[in-house]
Design a protein around this motif. Structure first.
Motif: not given
Length: 373
Positions: A152-174
């Motif tokens: 049922s996932l079809k590659g979407r293991d993260c589910g509902n999520g958010i990705r944020i770019d913090h600058g300087g190469g830093w990224v977070s994912q929820y």
């Protein structure tokens, strides 16, 4: 400075014929407990744990100071359950050289005490650092993957999520946010501490939790370790990403008594994850009584004991063992079949886990009291 003891007790109050649970936490400054959770309207569960003092002296400034990624009471109703896997091979190793991870795990999973909180919209997800939202997903249902199935996932293991770019190469994912709860859109700027969604059960997950991960230039960084650390070392890195307040709140929790309870049937892990045994309706004519416990992060040499006593104080069942190998999750139950109606009164289960030495040295005791009327 001696060992500090954190005591957490769940108290039940009777109001107007109904039951309201009050979770009372008494802790010494700077110390964090193990989780406690009231498991039934007529059950009182308490836990006492001991940990060595946490020394954060000599840490270097974080290159990306991270605040709390969710709004909860650390050690009381939320706690880390899985950490980043630092073993580059097919093995697994968390930052304390323990077993609180799975092979290839890229983030930190923060578990929530009661699965019913999903429907109560109680646990906000917060931006851990200021940045720009670069992607979201918000349409996947909140369903245990053991029920929905991987297909049922079809590659979407993260589910509902958010990705944020913090600058300087830093990224977070929820990941695993509740459907319809995402409060931001791509292009939005968020500030550390902003509410961005709710903890959910979407994607590849079997329990209510938040998965959060951090990357630098596309490479996963363990927030308890930081950059440039010796990957074979045990313990916090010289410059962990978390702010000091978060490090003190989310102490390394292993061995961890995730939950315990008393049931009138043979329990299973799916039922525990779905809250099936959170409100057991146990009557004197129940066919059996069992004490169950859900343990995480046991290592070889950890000592575990379970003892279940009846209304007259006699032992209904007991067991103890020394853990033979490191294991992420250990689910165990003991009990007794009924020969006649169970006597009315108080029944008690006691689970003890002791790590006598090494990283995470600790002794935890969890007690479950159930009254049968």
């Amino acid at each position: 400075m001696g060992r500090l003891i954190a005591i957490y007790t769940a108290l039940v109050l009777i109001l107007g014929g109904g039951f309201i649970w009050l979770l009372a936490a008494l802790l010494y400054p700077g110390e964090v407990s193990r989780p406690t959770e009231a498991m039934a309207p007529e059950t009182v569960l308490s836990q006492v744990s001991e940990q060595a003092p946490l020394d954060l002296g000599g840490l270097e400034p974080s290159p990306l100071p991270l605040s709390m990624p969710l709004s909860c009471d650390p050690g009381v109703d939320c706690w880390p359950l899985k950490y980043v896997d630092l073993d580059p091979s097919k093995g697994r190793r968390d930052y304390q050289c323990g077993a609180m991870t799975v092979d290839g795990h890229k983030g930190v999973d923060f578990a929530i005490s009661d699965p019913r909180r999903l429907n109560r919209n109680e646990v906000p997800v917060l931006a851990a650092a200021t940045g720009k939202v670069v992607g979201i997903r918000d349409e996947m249902p909140d369903v245990n993957i053991r029920i929905a199935g991987k297909a049922s996932l079809k590659g979407r293991d993260c589910g509902n999520g958010i990705r944020i770019d913090h600058g300087g190469g830093w990224v977070s994912q929820y990941c695993h946010l509740k459907r319809g709860s995402v409060a931001v859109k791509a292009g939005d700027t968020v500030v550390s501490g902003d509410r961005i969604g709710l903890v959910g059960l979407s994607g590849s997950t079997e329990f209510l939790h938040l998965h959060v991960q951090f990357e630098k230039d596309g490479k996963v960084v363990d927030p308890f370790v930081g950059l440039g650390a010796d990957e074979s070392a045990c313990g916090l890195g010289k410059a962990p990403l978390w702010k000091e307040s978060v490090l003190r709140s989310f102490r390394y929790s292993a061995p961890l008594i995730q939950a315990s309870g008393i049931a009138a049937e043979a329990p299973d892990t799916l039922g525990v994850s779905e809250g099936k045994y959170t409100d057991p309706k146990i009557s004197p004519d129940a066919p059996l009584l069992v004490l169950w416990t859900d343990l995480y992060g046991l290592r070889k040499g950890d000592r575990v004991s379970m003892r279940f006593t009846g209304a007259d104080g006699a032992v209904l069942a007991e067991t103890d063992w020394v853990q033979a190998k490191s294991q992420l999750r250990t689910f165990k139950y003991i009990g007794k079949k009924a020969r006649q109606d169970w006597p009315k009164g108080n029944y008690r289960g006691v689970v003890q886990v002791e790590r006598p030495s090494g990283p995470g040295k600790n002794h935890a005791v969890q007690k479950v009291d159930l009254k049968i009327d």
